[in-house]
Design a protein around this motif. Structure first.
Motif, short mmCIF file in Angstrom:
data_model
loop_
_atom_site.label_atom_id
_atom_site.label_comp_id
_atom_site.label_asym_id
_atom_site.label_seq_id
_atom_site.Cartn_x
_atom_site.Cartn_y
_atom_site.Cartn_z
N LYS A 48 -52.89 -9.54 75.87
CA LYS A 48 -52.63 -10.73 75.53
C LYS A 48 -53.72 -11.76 74.63
O LYS A 48 -54.86 -11.49 74.83
CB LYS A 48 -52.48 -11.56 76.73
CG LYS A 48 -51.07 -11.07 77.72
CD LYS A 48 -51.37 -11.90 79.08
CE LYS A 48 -50.19 -11.29 79.83
NZ LYS A 48 -50.16 -11.54 81.12
N ILE A 49 -53.42 -12.12 73.82
CA ILE A 49 -54.06 -12.75 72.43
C ILE A 49 -53.61 -14.13 72.50
O ILE A 49 -52.63 -14.63 72.11
CB ILE A 49 -54.12 -12.16 71.28
CG1 ILE A 49 -54.20 -10.40 71.32
CG2 ILE A 49 -54.90 -12.63 70.07
CD1 ILE A 49 -53.83 -9.57 69.96
N ASP A 50 -54.55 -15.15 72.69
CA ASP A 50 -54.18 -16.49 72.58
C ASP A 50 -53.76 -16.98 71.55
O ASP A 50 -52.67 -17.60 71.56
CB ASP A 50 -55.44 -17.30 73.27
CG ASP A 50 -54.94 -18.75 73.20
OD1 ASP A 50 -54.22 -19.11 74.00
OD2 ASP A 50 -55.93 -19.57 72.59
N SER A 51 -54.25 -16.84 70.35
CA SER A 51 -53.73 -17.09 68.95
C SER A 51 -54.44 -16.24 68.08
O SER A 51 -55.57 -15.77 68.11
CB SER A 51 -53.96 -18.63 68.76
OG SER A 51 -55.24 -18.96 68.47
N THR A 53 -55.01 -17.07 63.91
CA THR A 53 -54.91 -18.19 63.08
C THR A 53 -55.30 -17.57 61.52
O THR A 53 -56.40 -17.03 61.28
CB THR A 53 -55.66 -19.58 63.29
OG1 THR A 53 -55.26 -19.77 64.52
CG2 THR A 53 -55.72 -20.68 62.44
N SER A 71 -50.81 -20.51 62.47
CA SER A 71 -51.17 -19.73 63.74
C SER A 71 -50.17 -19.41 64.49
O SER A 71 -49.03 -19.95 64.81
CB SER A 71 -52.20 -20.82 64.84
OG SER A 71 -51.11 -21.85 65.30
N ASN A 73 -49.34 -17.81 68.30
CA ASN A 73 -49.87 -18.41 69.63
C ASN A 73 -49.15 -17.41 70.76
O ASN A 73 -47.87 -17.38 70.60
CB ASN A 73 -49.80 -19.93 69.95
CG ASN A 73 -50.47 -20.71 68.71
OD1 ASN A 73 -51.63 -20.43 68.58
ND2 ASN A 73 -49.57 -21.62 68.05
N GLY A 74 -49.86 -17.24 71.55
CA GLY A 74 -49.45 -16.37 72.65
C GLY A 74 -48.67 -14.98 72.47
O GLY A 74 -47.63 -14.57 72.71
N LYS A 76 -48.56 -11.34 72.67
CA LYS A 76 -48.59 -10.14 73.63
C LYS A 76 -48.05 -8.79 73.39
O LYS A 76 -47.16 -8.66 72.46
CB LYS A 76 -47.57 -10.55 74.76
CG LYS A 76 -48.01 -11.83 75.43
CD LYS A 76 -46.82 -12.15 76.56
CE LYS A 76 -46.96 -13.52 76.86
NZ LYS A 76 -46.18 -14.49 75.78
N ASP A 138 -45.33 -16.23 70.70
CA ASP A 138 -44.50 -17.17 71.50
C ASP A 138 -44.44 -18.20 70.54
O ASP A 138 -43.25 -18.93 70.74
CB ASP A 138 -45.33 -17.57 72.75
CG ASP A 138 -45.49 -16.77 73.89
OD1 ASP A 138 -44.48 -16.09 73.87
OD2 ASP A 138 -46.27 -16.98 74.97
N SER A 148 -43.20 -26.14 66.32
CA SER A 148 -43.41 -24.74 66.15
C SER A 148 -42.21 -24.22 65.33
O SER A 148 -40.94 -24.69 65.42
CB SER A 148 -43.30 -23.86 67.40
OG SER A 148 -43.01 -22.41 67.34
N SER A 151 -40.19 -18.19 67.46
CA SER A 151 -40.97 -17.19 67.97
C SER A 151 -40.54 -15.91 67.37
O SER A 151 -39.75 -15.86 66.68
CB SER A 151 -40.82 -17.07 69.60
OG SER A 151 -39.49 -16.76 69.81
#
Length: 169
Positions: A48-51, A53, A71, A73-74, A76, A138, A148, A151
């Motif tokens: 899992k990678i938060d973000s 950018t 960016s 985000n989320g 996986k 995400d 956003s 996804s």
């Protein structure tokens, strides 16, 4: 009597140590030995990678264009992956590269002076066939916006048969 027991124990210990001593093997004998080389690695990934950018650092021009960021985000990554790691001689590498369709390895590897090559291969058949890698994001956002673009998902990424070569130059 105690001295005799000690002498017998010492003699037996000496025999045991000499029986397990390593002895050198000659090249002719070594050439008859066969075995399997290489290392196999298997992993069930759950990353899992938060973000992530990307920022464009170009300054704004007279029209207000340039700069900005996007960016992801989320992020996986999950699924199974297996790889075999081996060391190839120059001759074996050139044969493997040719079999993979590389027509001129001299563009990235010097066939005259090149040495051994590390090969990382994802086997064609994996114990858990059908459980391939999945990657999802995400949300995709521009700058500091809360909105956003949606996804993205990349599902059932099948990497079987992939080979990577690593070498020094």
């Amino acid at each position: 009597m105690h001295i005799i027991k000690t002498a017998i124990a010492t003699a037996l210990a000496t025999l045991a140590f000499s029986a397990s001593a390593m002895t050198p093997i000659q090249d002719a004998e070594l050439s008859t030995v066969s075995g399997q080389d290489g290392v196999s690695i298997a992993a069930n990934l759950n990353i899992k990678i938060d973000s992530f950018t990307y920022t464009d650092t170009d300054p704004l021009d007279a029209n207000g264009l340039g700069g900005g960021s996007v960016s992801f985000n989320g992020i996986k990554v999950n699924g199974l992956i297996a790889a075999e790691i081996d060391i190839l001689s120059k001759k074996s590498f050139l044969a493997a590269a040719g079999a993979a369709g590389v027509t001129n390895p001299g563009t990235f590897y010097n066939p005259a002076t090149g040495g051994d090559v590390v090969q990382i291969a994802i086997p064609q058949s994996v114990v858990a066939d059908g459980h391939y890698l999945n990657v999802s994001v995400d949300a995709i956002k521009m700058g500091n916006s809360a909105a956003s673009f949606g996804s993205v998902a990349l599902n059932q990424i099948d990497m079987r048969g992939t080979t990577v070569w690593i070498f020094a130059h």
